[in-house]
Structures are given as C-alpha cells and as structure tokens.
Design a protein around this motif. Sequence first.
Motif, short mmCIF file in Angstrom:
data_model
loop_
_atom_site.label_atom_id
_atom_site.label_comp_id
_atom_site.label_asym_id
_atom_site.label_seq_id
_atom_site.Cartn_x
_atom_site.Cartn_y
_atom_site.Cartn_z
N LEU A 1 7.38 18.62 39.15
CA LEU A 1 8.06 17.32 39.23
C LEU A 1 8.05 16.79 40.67
CD1 LEU A 1 11.20 18.01 36.98
CD2 LEU A 1 9.15 16.72 36.37
N ALA A 2 8.32 17.69 41.62
CA ALA A 2 8.43 17.26 43.03
C ALA A 2 7.11 16.71 43.56
CB ALA A 2 8.93 18.41 43.89
N LEU A 3 5.99 17.10 42.94
CA LEU A 3 4.67 16.63 43.39
C LEU A 3 4.17 15.44 42.56
CD1 LEU A 3 3.03 20.11 44.04
CD2 LEU A 3 3.53 18.39 45.77
N GLU B 1 9.98 22.74 38.68
CA GLU B 1 10.55 21.92 39.75
C GLU B 1 9.44 21.42 40.71
OE1 GLU B 1 13.28 23.50 42.95
OE2 GLU B 1 14.69 22.24 41.83
N ASN B 2 8.55 22.31 41.09
CA ASN B 2 7.46 21.90 41.98
C ASN B 2 6.54 20.89 41.31
OD1 ASN B 2 8.22 23.28 44.29
ND2 ASN B 2 7.04 25.11 43.80
#
Lengths: 240, 240
Positions: free
Chosen positions: B47-49, B44-45
């Motif tokens: 993708l979020a970055l 998730e992180n």
Amino acid sequence: MVAEVTFSPIAYIQSCYPERFGIPRQAGLVASAYADIVFEATEENKLALRGIEEFSHVWVIFVFHGQSYGDFKPLVRPPRLGGNKSVGVYATRSPNRPNAIGMSAVKLFGVIEKKRTLRLQVQGGDFLDGTPVIDIKPYVPYADAIESAQAAWAVEQSSLLSVSWSDEAEAVLIDCVEPGAKKLRCLIEETLAQDPRPGYERGKDGREGQRWHMQVSNYSVFWTVEKGVAKVIKLAWVER
Amino acid sequence: MVAEVTFSPIAYIQSCYPERFGIPRQAGLVASAYADIVFEATEENKLALRGIEEFSHVWVIFVFHGQSYGDFKPLVRPPRLGGNKSVGVYATRSPNRPNAIGMSAVKLFGVIEKKRTLRLQVQGGDFLDGTPVIDIKPYVPYADAIESAQAAWAVEQSSLLSVSWSDEAEAVLIDCVEPGAKKLRCLIEETLAQDPRPGYERGKDGREGQRWHMQVSNYSVFWTVEKGVAKVIKLAWVER
C-alpha cells in the motif's frame, strides 16, 4: 544490517510559520517564506559551515514535528488530488510517514553570527517554527536538478486564489514594522494564494461567512474565500 | 526541542557496488549503475508504495554505512577540489558528517515482486551494496529541479578518463552472462570514466605499472591509467 539509527539535531529552524495550518505544501511555492536555520556558534559549527555561502541553494533535511508520531498509515490522500484519492505514502511528501524525515531545497541568502548563534538565512521553505534539522547539504544542480523528471499528478500549479484586503487589515499592514509592511504583504499574499484550506475545500468558493485563521510571523491572519478570492479581513499582532 | 530521533530502515539496497572504492561521487554520474531497493512484501509496504510508478524519479534517503562512525571532522577535502582545499562538511556531500544521511535522486524503472520482496528497480545511484534506506520520496520537479541554482565548485564535469580494454578482459566480458555483456561494459566504462582514484591522483597519469582494483557487480576489475586512458587489464568473476 542495522536495526535502527539515531540522529541528533544539528540546528533548529526559526520560521515565519508558528502553526502547521497554512504552511505551503512544498518548498519553493512561497518564495517570501523566510527562516533562519539556527546553529550554536561553536568553533566546530563555524568550520562545518565554511564555504556554504558559495552555494545559492541548500537542502535542509529535517524532522517533521508538531504532530503525533506513530499515526503513520500506508495510504494518504494528497490535497493536490482533492483529498479524495488514496496513494501510497512513499508516492507523497506527506509528513505522516514511517520515518518523519522532510527535505526541502531553499535559497540561501547568507550566514550571520548573532548572540552566540550562527544563522543560515534562507527563503522559500515550508518549515514549521521550531523544526529540528538533522543535516544541511549543498544543492548540486548536476545531480539534483532533473528537468526531465515526470511527476504524475504532482505538477506545478499556479496560484489558486488571488488575494484582496479589507481596509481594516490594510491599516494594520501599513503600521507594521516587522518584517516590514511590503515583505509581510508579499508573504501573506503568497501563502494565501496557495489556498491553505483543507483539500476538500480547495477549488471551491467558501461558505458564506466562513472565516479562516492562520498565523504568519507575528501576525494573526483572518480571511474569507469568495469567488476565487481570498480576502484578508483582519490582521492582528500577536506576542510569540 | 528533541534531543535525538531514531529511525528504523524501511528497506535495503542491493547495488552493483559491493565496495566503497569506485562508487560514483554523486547520483546521476553513472547512468548504468543499477540497484534494487528491497522492501519486505508486506501488505503495508504494498500500500505504501502504491502509485510510486507514476513518478520517473525518486529520492532515496539512506544511511551511509560501511564506514567507521564518529570519525566526523568539521572540515573535509572534496576530491573535486583535488583533495587539497578544505571546506566545511555541510558545504559537501561527504559521507563523514554529523548525521550520516545520504540522499540521491535516481531513475525509477518499476516495482516488481520477487520471493517475498518488493523491489524498486532504480538506475543512476551511488549506493554501496547493503545500504539501509530510511525514506523514499517522489521527485517533484517544481520543488526539486532548481535549474538556476549556482553550485560554486560542484559543477558538472564531463568524463575524466576514456576507457580501453585488454584482449584478456574483452574475452571475459564476452563470456559473461550477468547483467549481460553490453550492460556490464557500459557500467564499467561509465564508472572508470569518473576516475575513481583518490583526489590527489586524479587528473594525473598513473605511475607506471600501478594497478587499481574495484568490484562492480560480480566482477573484479583491474585497471591502469596512462595518458588519460583507463585500461581494463583484467576482469574476473567473483562469488559474492
């Protein structure tokens, strides 16, 4: 290491945008967008705001609201990219983020006291009416104004649409008293110029007869888009 | 209207400043100040970055820590004003504020993956080591870089002190390996040039024999101030 942190709102925003649809996508895009940041007129708040008028701009740190929480996804499709390309949420200013914090630099006009409230009068914001504020900080150009910053795809965009008015809408505009016909015209034109339609509609001519609606201040605004022109077809006063 | 809002840190900062004393008073004053913003290397992180590296600068929204909470007072005495004049807390960036939120624009060098962490490598921050981060946003010049902003007394100040080195300290510098002698020298000189002493001592020559201490990266730095010069008299490696 802290597991979580809890903040209490220090103030609320009264803004010219009572609905999310139509709000500019960043601060500064609609210079006429006005808002009051409303504090209780306590002695403590009076002291805490002392000297803020010496700054021309302030940062407003707020909580995005008027949306369902917990619907955060790690990828978002920014309207600026036509709504087709996914980027990470931290590479955007999207309101749907793990912690729903927004920050906007706005022009500060002054602080007034009115009916047991202290009001920071600001312009250029992108705030939904009722937004809870969790901090106000002075804008400090030597730390905040990084002219050399490179912003990938998030570069300045001139107005997307020009704006025209139907005779009917013009007539309502001329009659209006609040916030004044000239100001209201400016505010609506600057807001529509940003093309508030969803990303996949932007840059296109509207479908024939397709009417859009948004609320600005105490007015319902109905418009169509044709050949790069947003035409205000109807303007109606609404009780808020 | 919400009564309070709760956020969970999304990351933590590893910074060259393990103690509050000596930290520059705004981001951007010490260009060599390095830090890693450390995320868990979850899918998730990642993708979020995605796409954040396309921006040269990012905003770090963080929680001030390493201080006692609840000691907020509505008036503060900014060091920039010599520590004598009181202004409202919202007219300052003081960490002691109703909601202990900080925001700093920093230069983004890149994102690396290392030992189950994703690290945003940044420079120019004013972060205490261990700072919890609650949001990262891209720096968007058209909305954030307001060159025309007027900032009252918070105007740019060139270096307050020049810096010299004792032979003893120079010798330690030459031997050091992390983050490299040249970088460490730069970092210490830029940090001391800001005159980290309390507001009421700034702009003055130090009392004879008065020694100051701060920690920078893995080094204890001892210095004196005389005739506008900060002299590093001792440098010692410390286990962190």
